[in-house]
Write an enzyme that holds these catalytic residues in place. Structure first.
Site, PDB file in Angstrom:
ATOM      1  N   ASP A 241       9.594   1.051   4.753  1.00 11.37           N
ATOM      2  CA  ASP A 241      10.726   0.344   5.535  1.00 11.37           C
ATOM      3  C   ASP A 241      11.540   1.357   6.221  1.00 11.37           C
ATOM      4  OD1 ASP A 241       9.525  -1.689   4.458  1.00 11.37           O
ATOM      5  OD2 ASP A 241      11.271  -2.077   2.925  1.00 11.37           O
TER       6      ASP A 241
ATOM      7  N   TYR B 284       8.169  -6.748  -8.214  1.00  7.72           N
ATOM      8  CA  TYR B 284       7.769  -5.648  -7.546  1.00  7.72           C
ATOM      9  C   TYR B 284       7.378  -4.408  -8.426  1.00  7.72           C
ATOM     10  CZ  TYR B 284       7.844  -2.147  -3.612  1.00  7.72           C
ATOM     11  OH  TYR B 284       7.554  -1.297  -2.651  1.00  7.72           O
TER      12      TYR B 284
ATOM     13  N   THR C 129       0.672  -1.130   0.118  1.00 10.31           N
ATOM     14  CA  THR C 129       0.104   0.028   0.154  1.00 10.31           C
ATOM     15  C   THR C 129       0.719   1.267  -0.022  1.00 10.31           C
ATOM     16  OG1 THR C 129       0.063  -0.253   2.288  1.00 10.31           O
ATOM     17  CG2 THR C 129      -1.899  -0.982   1.067  1.00 10.31           C
TER      18      THR C 129
HETATM   19  C1  GLA Z   1       9.156  -3.796   0.561  1.00  8.56           C
HETATM   20  C2  GLA Z   1       9.300  -2.222   0.053  1.00  8.56           C
HETATM   21  C3  GLA Z   1       8.092  -1.545   1.001  1.00  8.56           C
HETATM   22  C4  GLA Z   1       6.874  -2.045   0.569  1.00  8.56           C
HETATM   23  C5  GLA Z   1       6.805  -3.571   1.072  1.00  8.56           C
HETATM   24  C6  GLA Z   1       5.676  -4.087   0.647  1.00  8.56           C
HETATM   25  O1  GLA Z   1       9.323  -3.923   1.995  1.00  8.56           O
HETATM   26  O2  GLA Z   1      10.528  -1.899   0.480  1.00  8.56           O
HETATM   27  O3  GLA Z   1       8.235  -0.032   0.384  1.00  8.56           O
HETATM   28  O4  GLA Z   1       6.391  -1.671  -0.554  1.00  8.56           O
HETATM   29  O5  GLA Z   1       7.899  -4.012   0.203  1.00  8.56           O
HETATM   30  O6  GLA Z   1       4.446  -3.823   1.583  1.00  8.56           O
END
Ligand code: GLA
Length: 368
Positions: free
Chosen positions: A157, A209, A19
């Site tokens: 993160d 991704y 999200t």
């Molecule tokens: C990775 C990315 C985050 C986020 C998650 C999925 O950890 O670094 O920014 O998009 O995947 O929620």
């Protein structure tokens, strides 16, 4: 200040997956596992990076030469990218010596790279007296990862590592970075959150991704909104009816329902209904597996085995395609669940998973 020691944690995400690049909501908390940096200033324009966790000696880089796309595709790209991002934003950062030691499992979906970025930024902030606010530190670290390293990740993160506090999950609005610290004392409710690292390595720059991110952006464009965050849950069916592409429709459904799940989890926690979080996590897994399609057999096995052995809820966590799952369980069922998951992995011929209890821990900080 000329030298010191800093720490930044990895994170686990309770709910709100993928999200963050849709301007949506997330709810991570910091792990006790950290990257620790011992760092000092140097005045010759050199950045010297050393880690006791990877082979090879120290790497020396001239900070004036740092530029996106020039990194060797090595762990040193993360701290070097942070130096580049700080300098590119006009912050007066010079050379430094860094020694890193990490207890954050790598490639496990627990944000070891964000921890490395944030600890670097925090050290430089103090060494060069930048006075950065935590949310700005997180943004600069995200820029290092997006532009310098080349991984199109969101802001969750880095914000988790920089801003989480002990005993809380971070309810973060990734549009304006407004935050609320939500108390999360699972033990007080007889509960425990297990992290099961499948040891299947994932890599964000691998393309999947980025494809999900592009699909979400296509969905927002087709619906005429700035981001999928702007599609209210109540309008989901009407929005889906307007989308022709089946894949985009699935991605949109995941994001809109996932934002709603974050709100439901917050409401349950605030009402003290901690067990009620479990089924929401499990719904989230089904959505990531069937709509977003980023699970894998090992993650599904953790979830299915955990639930069959009595878990309150379970889901994959992090970017997907490997990494870790979380299992919410009564403390009394924890040992049985750990055993069942290990046996199921052995039975399928999968590598041994690493299992630990996640305790909401402190965010990045100076240690000495
Ligand atoms: C990775 C990315 C985050 C986020 C998650 C999925 O950890 O670094 O920014 O998009 O995947 O929620």
């Amino acid at each position: 200040m000329n030298e010191g020691v800093w720490a930044a944690p990895g994170r686990v995400n309770l709910i709100g997956e993928h999200t963050d690049y849709n301007d949506g909501f997330v709810m991570p908390f910091a792990l006790p596992h950290t990257v620790v940096a011992t760092a000092s200033r140097r005045d010759d324009g050199l950045l010297r990076l050393h880690s006791s966790d990877v082979g090879g000696g120290a790497v020396e880089l001239r900070i004036g030469d740092l530029a996106p796309g020039r990194g060797p595709g090595h762990w040193t790209d993360y701290p070097a990218g942070v130096v580049w991002a700080l300098r590119d934003a006009g912050h007066p950062v010079g050379g430094a010596d860094f020694h890193f030691e990490s207890t954050v499992p790598t490639g496990a979906g627990l944000s070891s790279s964000a921890a490395l970025e944030v600890v670097t930024a925090l050290a430089l902030d103090d060494l060069y007296g930048l006075g950065l606010e935590r949310w700005r530190t997180a943004r600069l670290c995200q820029r290092a990862e997006n532009v310098y390293v080349g991984a199109p990740t969101g802001i969750m993160d880095q914000t988790a590592s920089a801003c989480c506090t002990e005993g809380h999950a971070l309810h973060l609005d990734t549009r304006d970075l407004s935050q609320r610290q939500i108390p999360l004392d699972l033990a007080a409710h007889g509960l425990e959150l297990l992290v099961v690292d499948t040891q299947v390595k994932h890599a964000h720059s691998d393309g999947e991704y980025g494809k999900r991110r592009a699909g979400c952006e296509a969905g927002a464009a087709a619906l005429g909104v700035p981001a999928l965050r702007d599609v209210p849950y109540e309008d989901l069916d009407a929005a889906l009816a307007r989308l022709e592409d089946e894949e985009v429709r699935r991605l949109v459904r995941h994001i809109v329902t996932e934002n709603h799940r974050v709100e439901r989890v917050v409401a349950h926690l605030e009402a003290g209904e901690v067990r009620a979080v479990g089924p929401v996590l499990t719904e989230g897994h089904a959505s990531l597996r069937d709509d977003f399609r980023i699970s894998c057999p090992e993650l599904d096995l953790v979830v299915d085995t955990g639930l069959a052995a009595g878990a309150v809820g379970a889901r994959m966590t992090g970017g997907g395609f490997g990494g870790s799952a979380i299992v919410l369980t009564d403390v009394s069922a924890s040992a049985t669940i750990r055993k069942s998951v290990r046996e199921a992995f052995a039975g399928e011929g999968f590598g041994e998973p690493r299992i630990f209890t996640a305790i909401p821990s402190a965010g990045a900080r100076r240690l000495a």
